[in-house]
Design a protein around this motif. Structure first.
Motif, PDB file in Angstrom:
ATOM      1  N   GLY A   1       0.813  -1.221   0.000  1.00 26.95           N
ATOM      2  CA  GLY A   1       0.000   0.000   0.000  1.00 26.95           C
ATOM      3  C   GLY A   1       0.843   1.266   0.000  1.00 26.95           C
ATOM      4  O   GLY A   1       0.479   2.278   0.619  1.00 26.95           O
ATOM      5  N   TRP A   2       1.972   1.250  -0.718  1.00 28.53           N
ATOM      6  CA  TRP A   2       2.928   2.366  -0.665  1.00 28.53           C
ATOM      7  C   TRP A   2       2.298   3.688  -1.110  1.00 28.53           C
ATOM      8  O   TRP A   2       2.556   4.722  -0.530  1.00 28.53           O
ATOM      9  CB  TRP A   2       4.149   2.061  -1.543  1.00 28.53           C
ATOM     10  CG  TRP A   2       4.779   0.754  -1.192  1.00 28.53           C
ATOM     11  CD1 TRP A   2       5.641   0.510  -0.159  1.00 28.53           C
ATOM     12  CD2 TRP A   2       4.573  -0.499  -1.840  1.00 28.53           C
ATOM     13  NE1 TRP A   2       5.979  -0.817  -0.137  1.00 28.53           N
ATOM     14  CE2 TRP A   2       5.342  -1.458  -1.148  1.00 28.53           C
ATOM     15  CE3 TRP A   2       3.809  -0.916  -2.927  1.00 28.53           C
ATOM     16  CZ2 TRP A   2       5.370  -2.799  -1.515  1.00 28.53           C
ATOM     17  CZ3 TRP A   2       3.842  -2.243  -3.299  1.00 28.53           C
ATOM     18  CH2 TRP A   2       4.611  -3.175  -2.599  1.00 28.53           C
ATOM     19  N   HIS A   3       1.493   3.611  -2.149  1.00 32.36           N
ATOM     20  CA  HIS A   3       0.883   4.833  -2.679  1.00 32.36           C
ATOM     21  C   HIS A   3      -0.004   5.480  -1.631  1.00 32.36           C
ATOM     22  O   HIS A   3       0.073   6.694  -1.375  1.00 32.36           O
ATOM     23  CB  HIS A   3       0.082   4.472  -3.951  1.00 32.36           C
ATOM     24  CG  HIS A   3      -0.434   5.650  -4.708  1.00 32.36           C
ATOM     25  ND1 HIS A   3      -1.778   5.913  -4.837  1.00 32.36           N
ATOM     26  CD2 HIS A   3       0.212   6.639  -5.365  1.00 32.36           C
ATOM     27  CE1 HIS A   3      -1.930   7.012  -5.550  1.00 32.36           C
ATOM     28  NE2 HIS A   3      -0.749   7.466  -5.894  1.00 32.36           N
ATOM     29  N   GLY A   4      -0.811   4.672  -0.977  1.00 35.42           N
ATOM     30  CA  GLY A   4      -1.703   5.190   0.065  1.00 35.42           C
ATOM     31  C   GLY A   4      -0.908   5.701   1.259  1.00 35.42           C
ATOM     32  O   GLY A   4      -1.235   6.741   1.849  1.00 35.42           O
ATOM     33  N   PHE A   5       0.136   4.977   1.609  1.00 37.28           N
ATOM     34  CA  PHE A   5       0.961   5.358   2.757  1.00 37.28           C
ATOM     35  C   PHE A   5       1.629   6.716   2.514  1.00 37.28           C
ATOM     36  O   PHE A   5       1.555   7.619   3.350  1.00 37.28           O
ATOM     37  CB  PHE A   5       2.027   4.277   2.995  1.00 37.28           C
ATOM     38  CG  PHE A   5       2.860   4.498   4.219  1.00 37.28           C
ATOM     39  CD1 PHE A   5       2.471   3.992   5.449  1.00 37.28           C
ATOM     40  CD2 PHE A   5       4.055   5.208   4.161  1.00 37.28           C
ATOM     41  CE1 PHE A   5       3.241   4.188   6.589  1.00 37.28           C
ATOM     42  CE2 PHE A   5       4.827   5.422   5.284  1.00 37.28           C
ATOM     43  CZ  PHE A   5       4.419   4.904   6.499  1.00 37.28           C
ATOM     44  N   LEU A   6       2.277   6.842   1.356  1.00 37.04           N
ATOM     45  CA  LEU A   6       2.991   8.095   1.070  1.00 37.04           C
ATOM     46  C   LEU A   6       2.015   9.259   0.919  1.00 37.04           C
ATOM     47  O   LEU A   6       2.322  10.392   1.300  1.00 37.04           O
ATOM     48  CB  LEU A   6       3.859   7.937  -0.181  1.00 37.04           C
ATOM     49  CG  LEU A   6       4.998   6.909  -0.053  1.00 37.04           C
ATOM     50  CD1 LEU A   6       5.778   6.811  -1.358  1.00 37.04           C
ATOM     51  CD2 LEU A   6       5.940   7.259   1.096  1.00 37.04           C
ATOM     52  N   ASN A   7       0.853   8.965   0.392  1.00 36.19           N
ATOM     53  CA  ASN A   7      -0.149  10.038   0.300  1.00 36.19           C
ATOM     54  C   ASN A   7      -0.636  10.458   1.682  1.00 36.19           C
ATOM     55  O   ASN A   7      -0.962  11.629   1.892  1.00 36.19           O
ATOM     56  CB  ASN A   7      -1.312   9.610  -0.604  1.00 36.19           C
ATOM     57  CG  ASN A   7      -1.017   9.958  -2.053  1.00 36.19           C
ATOM     58  OD1 ASN A   7      -0.707  11.107  -2.374  1.00 36.19           O
ATOM     59  ND2 ASN A   7      -1.070   8.983  -2.930  1.00 36.19           N
TER      60      ASN A   7
END
Lengths: 305, 274
Positions: B95-101
């Motif tokens: 879930g990197w995209h969600g985490f960084l967002n």
């Protein structure tokens, strides 16, 4: 999670052919060759961020100028009987670091691919991959065809060099298809959409190595050509298959005689070479895999190509 | 993935377009975390919030490190006086995209952060006696000029080699750019034989940069003591083993060591400096 359309062409009785990387890239190469031969145009892509970690970065003079993700693209091509839609995925969306699609992301990706197929009016979808077989690389690869409904079995029985699971030695009509090649069949079935996975055979001793196997891809293309009622220019794939065979033969000739002797026995094991004289046992298969694995590791065969 | 909130903040802040410093716990020499820990302690930062682990880390038990059960942490700290936000986190497993967002939501929406600095170590074949370089990758070209007065290298060219992936820090400043937030990846090359230990000199290089850039008034005493202590231990090791000193001299001269020599240097340094 969204599909971005670049073009929305009106397509006539279209068929979708989908591929992802896999063993020997058998399916990917077949679909890629067909896409290029047909001069297919890009029509849409799936936004990657929710599915993938970035795959490449470009930094120029201290500035991050590009961050790239594995692509998941749709192409279309006009054709006489059926227009074609190609789906080419650079990676399978896997959870937990695997190569093959698993989990909720894989399910979402498969549904997006089928959304495009249905939006464009496809009645049938093909997926394509590899079937690992105790065969020799000098033999012609057969194509295992697995449809998602029994009504399609008679059609695929009649194509030259195509076999059903029940035709494959020792399988009794059973098996499994990992990753999106399989998942797509199942979800298509739930949606009432015909889907068939066509898998080109690859020798068992090549399954663990990153060698492409275009001979398997060529067989897949031949079956697809028959199923789609079209002629496909095989010049490109013939060249790839020849190069690959030359390379494999070069490696093969370096094998110690005892390993070569075991592998040579695979020349007589499949329907592709029915004059079986001396079938190999499960124990033989294990020994072959162990020997080849040790040999290629010593030779640095595990390097990515 | 959780359908609930992704992050939770505690209390208020008086920040005004602060800078955000990001450090990952999984880093060679734990450089980023050692750096932000020094700043958190030295500047009296307080915990301000966290990104919740569900959806980003496998909830499948815990790892035990040095006899203690671990659990993923992704925490924000703030110093109103220094106008600084610090994010200290394990690297998410999915879930990197969600985490960084989520990081950028806190940075942009909740803290109005003006710029982001990520910290990281690069493994280097250079000797520990040589000065530590500070290398930057920016997401907006104009930032290079602002960094150059601080003796930061700003001219790197790089493309991800086949089979490798970009860093999470690159991903973060790429997403930051899309939100018009300025971002910099700061990298310090760390001698390979200090990667599993501590490199206080590299840590000092980063702290010195932030101290100069933001006029933080950091007290370097403890960090200088760590550097001196490590240098003493290495001097002792060289007295006991002149061969290791010769290895380091060769690295200083730019001559490489063979595999066995490199391994011996790393192993004995690790034992001596633990």
């Amino acid at each position: 999670m969204a599909i971005k359309y670049i073009k929305e062409p009106e397509l006539v009785d279209p068929v979708m052919i989908a591929s992802w990387p896999g063993i020997g890239n058998v399916g990917m190469i077949a679909v890629d060759v067909l896409r290029r031969v047909m001069r297919a145009e890009m029509m849409a892509y799936i936004e990657p961020q929710d599915f993938f970690y970035p795959s490449r970065v470009i930094i120029r003079s201290g500035e991050l100028v590009e961050l790239g993700f594995p692509s998941s693209e749709f192409y279309f091509a006009r054709n006489e009987r059926h227009d074609l839609i190609f789906f080419v995925g650079e990676e399978q969306p896997a959870e937990g670091g695997g190569v093959y699609a698993t989990g909720s992301k894989a399910y979402a990706m498969a549904n997006l691919v089928l959304d495009v197929a249905q939006k464009c009016g496809c009645k049938r979808v093909y997926t394509s991959g590899a079937a690992v077989t105790p065969m020799h690389h000098t033999a012609r690869s057969r194509v295992w065809a697995v449809p998602n409904c029994a009504e399609l079995l008679p059609e695929f029985k009649k194509y030259d060099n195509a076999v059903l699971m029940s035709d494959v030695e020792g399988r009794g009509g059973e098996g499994s298809i990992t990753g999106l090649n399989g998942l797509l069949l199942g979800i298509a079935r739930r949606r009432g959409l015909e889907a068939v996975c066509v898998m080109g055979e690859i020798p068992i001793y090549l399954q663990g190595f990153p060698f492409p196997y275009p001979k398997g891809s060529k067989s897949v293309l031949e079956v697809l050509a028959a199923a789609l009622g079209m002629w496909i220019d095989m010049e490109r794939i013939d060249l790839m298959a020849q190069d690959s065979e030359n390379e494999l033969t070069g490696l093969y000739n370096k094998l110690p005689p005892e390993i070569k002797e075991r592998l040579d026995r695979l020349k007589h094991t499949t329907v592709a070479a029915p004059e079986s004289m001396e079938a190999i046992t499960d124990d033989d298969k294990r020994k072959i895999l162990d020997d080849v694995d040790k040999f290629f590791r010593r030779e640095g065969g595990g390097e990515q190509r | 993935m959780s359908l609930g909130p992704v992050y939770r903040l505690h209390g208020e802040h008086k920040l005004q377009k602060p800078a955000l410093i990001v450090a990952w716990l999984e880093d060679a020499s734990s450089l980023g975390v050692r750096t932000v820990d020094y700043l958190i302690e030295g500047l009296g930062c307080r915990e301000f919030g966290e990104i919740l682990p569900e959806g980003f880390f496998p909830m499948a038990g815990v790892n035990v490190v040095d006899d203690v059960a671990q659990f993923p942490e992704s925490k924000f700290y703030v110093s109103d006086e220094s106008n600084l936000v610090i994010f200290r986190s394990n690297i998410p497993r999915t879930g990197w995209h969600g985490f960084l967002n989520a990081v950028l939501d806190v940075a942009g929406h909740d803290c109005s952060v003006s710029e982001i600095y990520t910290l990281g170590a690069m493994i280097s074949p250079a000797a520990h006696t040589l000065p530590r370089l500070l290398i930057s990758i920016v997401n907006q070209k104009e930032m290079k000029e602002e960094l150059e007065p601080f003796n930061v290298m700003t001219g790197t060219d790089y493309e991800t080699p086949p089979g490798q992936k970009p860093t999470l820090s690159s991903y973060l400043i790429w997403l930051a750019k899309q939100r018009m937030i300025r971002g910099v990846n700061l990298w310090v090359p760390v001698p390979y034989y200090l990667v599993s230990i501590d490199d206080p000199t590299a840590c000092k290089r980063l702290v010195y940069f932030f101290n100069s850039k933001f006029d933080l008034g950091v007290d370097f005493t403890k960090l200088d003591m760590r550097v001196a202590e490590q240098n003493d231990k290495i001097a002792g090791l060289f007295q006991r083993s002149p061969e290791l000193e010769a290895f380091v001299r060769r690295l200083e001269a730019g001559d490489g060591l063979d595999g066995e020599e490199s391994e011996k240097l790393a192993r004995e340094m690790s034992e001596a400096l633990k």
